[in-house]
Design a protein around this motif. Structure first.
Motif, PDB file in Angstrom:
ATOM      1  N   ARG A  62       0.928  -1.214   0.072  1.00 34.08           N
ATOM      2  CA  ARG A  62       0.030  -0.141  -0.151  1.00 34.08           C
ATOM      3  C   ARG A  62       0.885   1.137  -0.002  1.00 34.08           C
ATOM      4  O   ARG A  62       0.592   2.159  -0.728  1.00 34.08           O
ATOM      5  CB  ARG A  62      -0.763  -0.120   1.133  1.00 34.08           C
ATOM      6  CG  ARG A  62      -1.952   1.164   1.468  1.00 34.08           C
ATOM      7  CD  ARG A  62      -2.883   1.036   0.220  1.00 34.08           C
ATOM      8  NE  ARG A  62      -2.650   1.794  -0.790  1.00 34.08           N
ATOM      9  CZ  ARG A  62      -3.339   1.342  -2.186  1.00 34.08           C
ATOM     10  NH1 ARG A  62      -4.109   0.545  -2.309  1.00 34.08           N
ATOM     11  NH2 ARG A  62      -3.107   2.314  -3.185  1.00 34.08           N
ATOM     12  N   MET A  63       1.814   1.289   0.748  1.00 34.85           N
ATOM     13  CA  MET A  63       2.759   2.392   0.870  1.00 34.85           C
ATOM     14  C   MET A  63       3.546   2.486  -0.435  1.00 34.85           C
ATOM     15  O   MET A  63       3.686   3.668  -0.894  1.00 34.85           O
ATOM     16  CB  MET A  63       3.623   2.177   1.950  1.00 34.85           C
ATOM     17  CG  MET A  63       3.386   2.375   3.509  1.00 34.85           C
ATOM     18  SD  MET A  63       4.177   1.850   4.728  1.00 34.85           S
ATOM     19  CE  MET A  63       5.470   3.196   4.611  1.00 34.85           C
ATOM     20  N   ALA A  64       3.840   1.445  -1.071  1.00 35.96           N
ATOM     21  CA  ALA A  64       4.571   1.599  -2.322  1.00 35.96           C
ATOM     22  C   ALA A  64       3.723   2.252  -3.540  1.00 35.96           C
ATOM     23  O   ALA A  64       3.999   3.163  -4.310  1.00 35.96           O
ATOM     24  CB  ALA A  64       5.046   0.354  -2.783  1.00 35.96           C
ATOM     25  N   PHE A  65       2.301   1.590  -3.478  1.00 36.57           N
ATOM     26  CA  PHE A  65       1.401   2.238  -4.377  1.00 36.57           C
ATOM     27  C   PHE A  65       1.085   3.757  -4.403  1.00 36.57           C
ATOM     28  O   PHE A  65       0.775   4.646  -5.016  1.00 36.57           O
ATOM     29  CB  PHE A  65       0.129   1.509  -4.470  1.00 36.57           C
ATOM     30  CG  PHE A  65       0.111   0.350  -5.299  1.00 36.57           C
ATOM     31  CD1 PHE A  65      -0.124   0.442  -6.730  1.00 36.57           C
ATOM     32  CD2 PHE A  65       0.547  -1.112  -4.960  1.00 36.57           C
ATOM     33  CE1 PHE A  65      -0.005  -0.799  -7.463  1.00 36.57           C
ATOM     34  CE2 PHE A  65       0.758  -2.074  -5.595  1.00 36.57           C
ATOM     35  CZ  PHE A  65       0.515  -1.995  -6.916  1.00 36.57           C
ATOM     36  N   ASP A  66       1.101   4.021  -2.941  1.00 38.82           N
ATOM     37  CA  ASP A  66       0.868   5.475  -2.489  1.00 38.82           C
ATOM     38  C   ASP A  66       2.110   6.417  -3.152  1.00 38.82           C
ATOM     39  O   ASP A  66       1.814   7.581  -3.663  1.00 38.82           O
ATOM     40  CB  ASP A  66       0.621   5.638  -0.858  1.00 38.82           C
ATOM     41  CG  ASP A  66      -0.507   5.097  -0.741  1.00 38.82           C
ATOM     42  OD1 ASP A  66      -1.320   4.922  -1.442  1.00 38.82           O
ATOM     43  OD2 ASP A  66      -0.651   5.053   0.541  1.00 38.82           O
ATOM     44  N   LYS A  67       3.148   5.800  -2.970  1.00 36.24           N
ATOM     45  CA  LYS A  67       4.299   6.567  -3.574  1.00 36.24           C
ATOM     46  C   LYS A  67       4.183   6.698  -4.997  1.00 36.24           C
ATOM     47  O   LYS A  67       4.712   7.711  -5.702  1.00 36.24           O
ATOM     48  CB  LYS A  67       5.707   5.980  -3.367  1.00 36.24           C
ATOM     49  CG  LYS A  67       6.141   6.237  -1.524  1.00 36.24           C
ATOM     50  CD  LYS A  67       7.331   5.537  -1.329  1.00 36.24           C
ATOM     51  CE  LYS A  67       7.972   5.913  -0.174  1.00 36.24           C
ATOM     52  NZ  LYS A  67       8.136   7.479   0.099  1.00 36.24           N
ATOM     53  N   ILE A  68       3.678   5.638  -5.783  1.00 37.01           N
ATOM     54  CA  ILE A  68       3.889   5.750  -7.073  1.00 37.01           C
ATOM     55  C   ILE A  68       2.690   6.565  -7.696  1.00 37.01           C
ATOM     56  O   ILE A  68       2.889   7.412  -8.815  1.00 37.01           O
ATOM     57  CB  ILE A  68       3.554   4.148  -7.737  1.00 37.01           C
ATOM     58  CG1 ILE A  68       4.877   3.320  -7.293  1.00 37.01           C
ATOM     59  CG2 ILE A  68       3.670   4.210  -9.301  1.00 37.01           C
ATOM     60  CD1 ILE A  68       4.904   1.806  -7.661  1.00 37.01           C
ATOM     61  N   GLY A  70       0.292   8.313  -5.665  1.00 32.64           N
ATOM     62  CA  GLY A  70      -0.551   9.174  -4.834  1.00 32.64           C
ATOM     63  C   GLY A  70      -1.238   8.616  -3.922  1.00 32.64           C
ATOM     64  O   GLY A  70      -1.659   7.363  -4.068  1.00 32.64           O
ATOM     65  N   THR A  71      -1.587   9.048  -2.741  1.00 33.89           N
ATOM     66  CA  THR A  71      -2.429   8.619  -1.590  1.00 33.89           C
ATOM     67  C   THR A  71      -4.158   8.655  -2.097  1.00 33.89           C
ATOM     68  O   THR A  71      -4.433   9.396  -3.117  1.00 33.89           O
ATOM     69  CB  THR A  71      -2.431   9.315  -0.350  1.00 33.89           C
ATOM     70  OG1 THR A  71      -2.851  10.581  -0.590  1.00 33.89           O
ATOM     71  CG2 THR A  71      -0.830   9.429   0.111  1.00 33.89           C
ATOM     72  N   TYR A  72      -4.821   7.906  -1.331  1.00 39.73           N
ATOM     73  CA  TYR A  72      -6.025   7.911  -1.798  1.00 39.73           C
ATOM     74  C   TYR A  72      -6.839   9.475  -1.928  1.00 39.73           C
ATOM     75  O   TYR A  72      -7.664   9.559  -2.740  1.00 39.73           O
ATOM     76  CB  TYR A  72      -6.823   7.021  -0.614  1.00 39.73           C
ATOM     77  CG  TYR A  72      -8.329   6.794  -0.461  1.00 39.73           C
ATOM     78  CD1 TYR A  72      -8.759   6.008  -1.433  1.00 39.73           C
ATOM     79  CD2 TYR A  72      -9.324   7.600   0.150  1.00 39.73           C
ATOM     80  CE1 TYR A  72     -10.157   5.720  -1.669  1.00 39.73           C
ATOM     81  CE2 TYR A  72     -10.718   7.248   0.162  1.00 39.73           C
ATOM     82  CZ  TYR A  72     -11.195   6.341  -0.725  1.00 39.73           C
ATOM     83  OH  TYR A  72     -12.477   6.295  -0.848  1.00 39.73           O
ATOM     84  N   LYS A  73      -6.523  10.089  -0.859  1.00 34.93           N
ATOM     85  CA  LYS A  73      -6.948  11.627  -0.845  1.00 34.93           C
ATOM     86  C   LYS A  73      -6.319  12.335  -1.906  1.00 34.93           C
ATOM     87  O   LYS A  73      -7.197  13.080  -2.586  1.00 34.93           O
ATOM     88  CB  LYS A  73      -6.656  12.196   0.336  1.00 34.93           C
ATOM     89  CG  LYS A  73      -7.796  11.767   1.599  1.00 34.93           C
ATOM     90  CD  LYS A  73      -7.504  12.564   2.985  1.00 34.93           C
ATOM     91  CE  LYS A  73      -8.165  12.030   3.835  1.00 34.93           C
ATOM     92  NZ  LYS A  73      -8.200  12.952   5.316  1.00 34.93           N
ATOM     93  N   GLU A  74      -5.127  11.915  -2.102  1.00 34.57           N
ATOM     94  CA  GLU A  74      -4.646  12.692  -3.362  1.00 34.57           C
ATOM     95  C   GLU A  74      -4.990  12.362  -4.687  1.00 34.57           C
ATOM     96  O   GLU A  74      -5.189  13.423  -5.721  1.00 34.57           O
ATOM     97  CB  GLU A  74      -2.812  12.690  -3.357  1.00 34.57           C
ATOM     98  CG  GLU A  74      -2.223  13.186  -2.205  1.00 34.57           C
ATOM     99  CD  GLU A  74      -0.918  12.488  -2.077  1.00 34.57           C
ATOM    100  OE1 GLU A  74      -0.031  13.335  -1.405  1.00 34.57           O
ATOM    101  OE2 GLU A  74      -0.519  11.563  -2.722  1.00 34.57           O
TER     102      GLU A  74
END
Length: 239
Positions: A62-68, A70-74
């Protein structure tokens, strides 16, 4: 002095932090975006000979996908920009986002490459819905056709907050507009628990039909029971 040891080696290391693992695995996940949580566990075991929990593997992914991505809110913060980009890149596309009180509500997308070429498909539209997984509890609505080869042909897709009659009418109305407007007739294959009358325009409903024919047409009895008007009898048309 003891020269032989019978203690076992432990590969479980609680000090393997999620942030550290994410940084190390990020290049590999970028190359393999379909990498699952169990793939991550296997990669950690093979590279560092460490055993991490399934929860930690999921968190790393999940953290890797957020970095790639963007986060859910972003991602939702840019969804209107995304819709505008679709419209600019595909002239004639319908890319609609609705919101209430600054919070995302639903999104509808159809491409002219699909809606314009539907005329070459069979005159049949199939609709369905599916639940989204992960953080998002919304649902996906789809409309597809069948081409001459019997394959599914995409027409439109929407992400909505829930499935109900009001939202289905909203979705189907947009689909019909994109396909060139309402048709003179419509056929529907529905699930048993649904009433087709709930999803069509008022002009197709039985209640409207009954209003148009609410007046009674009374039959006539035999001629010998007709009342005599007293007017001069008429001659037949000339032969």
């Amino acid at each position: 002095m003891k020269t032989q040891h019978n203690c076992t080696r432990s590969f479980i290391n609680a000090l393997a932090l999620r942030k550290w693992l994410t940084e190390k695995l990020l290049p590999e996940i970028m190359k393999k975006p379909t990498m699952s949580t169990r793939d991550i566990l296997s990669e950690v075991r093979k590279t560092w000979r460490l055993e991490i929990s399934l929860d930690k593997g999921y968190a790393v992914r999940r953290m890797a996908f957020d970095k790639i991505h963007g986060t859910y809110k972003e991602q939702y913060a840019r969804i209107i920009d995304y819709a505008a980009k679709i419209a600019r890149r595909n002239p004639g596309a319908t890319s609609l986002v609705t919101h209430a009180g600054g919070r995302f509500e639903r999104m509808y997308v159809s491409f002219p490459a699909c809606t314009n070429n539907f005329r070459y498909c069979r005159p049949l539209i199939c609709v369905d819905r599916a639940h989204l997984k992960g953080h998002n509890t919304n649902q996906i609505l789809t409309a597809v056709g069948r081409d001459a080869n019997g394959q599914f042909f995409p027409i439109a897709i929407a992400m909505v907050e829930k499935e109900c009659q009001k939202i289905w009418l909203w979705f189907l109305g947009l689909v019909l507009e994109d396909l060139g407007g309402r048709q003179a007739s419509i056929s529907a294959i529905m699930k048993k628990q649904h009433d087709p009358a709930d999803y069509v325009d008022d002009c197709y409903k039985p209640s409207t039909f009954l209003k148009h024919y609410s007046g009674e047409v009374h039959g006539t009895n035999s001629p010998n029971q007709w009342p005599v008007t007293g007017l001069a009898p008429l001659l037949p048309p000339p032969l």
